[in-house]
Design an enzyme around this catalytic site. Structure first.
Site, short mmCIF file in Angstrom:
data_model
loop_
_atom_site.label_atom_id
_atom_site.label_comp_id
_atom_site.label_asym_id
_atom_site.label_seq_id
_atom_site.Cartn_x
_atom_site.Cartn_y
_atom_site.Cartn_z
CD GLU A 75 -2.94 -0.93 -0.11
OE1 GLU A 75 -2.99 0.16 -0.72
OE2 GLU A 75 -3.60 -1.92 -0.47
CG ASP A 91 -8.36 3.91 -4.69
OD1 ASP A 91 -9.57 3.76 -5.00
OD2 ASP A 91 -7.46 3.16 -5.12
CE1 TYR A 137 -6.91 2.70 -0.87
CE2 TYR A 137 -4.55 2.87 -0.44
CZ TYR A 137 -5.62 2.22 -1.02
OH TYR A 137 -5.41 1.06 -1.72
#
Length: 347
Positions: free
Chosen positions: A49, A148, A130
């Site tokens: 991520e 996102d 996020y």
């Protein structure tokens, strides 16, 4: 939002269940075989991520695999030297991400149990809404929806949202409650990955593949054919900047300088100013090359100047400057564009 969702299928629990099932069934059949999905772990999710922020999946894959070979877990990463961390990150850009990931690992290495709330995750270095939602849902099975750019695009088309958002961050913030309402609480991580995967592989910015979309029957824009109008986000005009760089060779070494800018701190580039010795001001030079690159919303034109004679430089060099031999090129952490330019020009 200008349009109301109160009359749409989202108000029907039965329809919500059917929508989630359609999306998850598609994901189970069509999910991409990505390295962080193989033998998944919290560490793999966090690393992926961080890397995937503002970077394409195809670019990230080899970096992720190399990273796992060098730093297989939080403990090994926490004990690594920062220069080795930056070197492994070289080419991904936005080097503050690497520093934040390194800092996070030092905290994570001491966990008895990882935190499960998004609030706790957002207190960690480099973790925003996020990443917090992605990590807690994918690795910790918490019902937290991600939002996102891909999710914004899918939701804007799904419900034909006509509101104009001033930027992407605003769109994500405003649509996050809707994303949360849609999430499958039984498989939150898979649901989040499914909707992002849909945005990445089917619901493209241009020419979306509506005919094979698993949730077309739920998509208002898909049925109407007005997907090109969604989402409506004000695009910021790019700023233009020019930088003068210097190409100075001495005894088969090239002068480089470690940037102090936040995004490139500690990463070497050709210097934009020279550490003169004395009052030397003669800058007669030839333009060796002109190169362009974009960082964020700024388009840079960089002129690389080679002085006709080697300017007097202090010995030793001031902090941040270094002489780099060709044989040492692989050992220096250089920004990707400057590495490419140096390899092209150094003959």
């Amino acid at each position: 939002m200008e349009n109301s969702l109160t009359t749409t299928w989202v108000q029907s629990e039965e329809k919500l269940v059917q929508y989630r099932m359609a999306l998850l069934n598609w994901f189970d059949e069509q999910r991409r075989d990505l390295p962080w999905r193989q033998d998944p772990s919290l560490y793999k999710t966090v690393v992926s991520e961080f890397m995937l922020q503002q970077t394409r999946v195809s670019t990230v894959i080899p970096y992720f695999e190399n990273w796992l070979n060098k730093f297989p877990d939080f403990d090994s990463l926490s004990q690594a030297d920062e220069k080795d961390v930056l070197k492994a990150w070289e080419g991904l850009g936005y080097y503050s991400r690497a520093r934040n990931l390194h800092q996070l690992s030092k905290t994570a290495a001491n966990w008895k149990q990882p935190p499960i709330s998004t609030k706790e995750w957002q207190s960690l270095a480099g973790v925003g809404p996020y990443i917090a939602a992605a990590v807690t849902s994918i690795s910790l099975n918490q019902p937290e929806a991600v939002c996102d750019g891909n999710v914004v695009r899918v939701l804007s088309r799904l419900f034909a949202i006509s509101e104009t958002f001033k930027d992407g961050a605003t769109a994500q913030k405003k649509l996050r409650p809707l994303a949360q309402k849609l999430i499958n609480t039984g498989r939150p991580g898979d649901y989040n990955q499914a909707v992002m995967e849909l945005g990445a592989t089917v619901c493209h910015r241009s020419s979306p593949l509506c005919s094979i979309c698993p949730i077309l029957s739920y998509c208002e824009s898909g049925r109407k054919g007005d997907w090109a109008d969604r989402p409506q986000i004000v695009r910021k005009a790019k700023k233009i900047a020019r930088i003068r760089r210097f190409w100075v060779e001495y005894k088969r070494s090239l002068l480089v300088h470690a940037s102090k800018k936040t995004r490139l701190q500690g990463v070497y580039e050709l210097p934009d100013k020279l550490p003169y010795s004395g009052n030397f001001t003669d800058l007669n030079s030839q333009v060796l090359a002109i190169r362009k690159r974009t960082i964020g919303s700024v388009a840079y034109t960089e002129e690389i100047h080679q002085p006709y004679k080697t300017p007097p430089l202090p010995d030793p060099l001031p902090s941040g400057y270094a002489w780099m031999k060709w044989s040492e090129l692989k050992n220096f952490t250089l920004s990707a564009p400057h590495r490419k330019w140096i390899e092209e020009l150094w003959v």
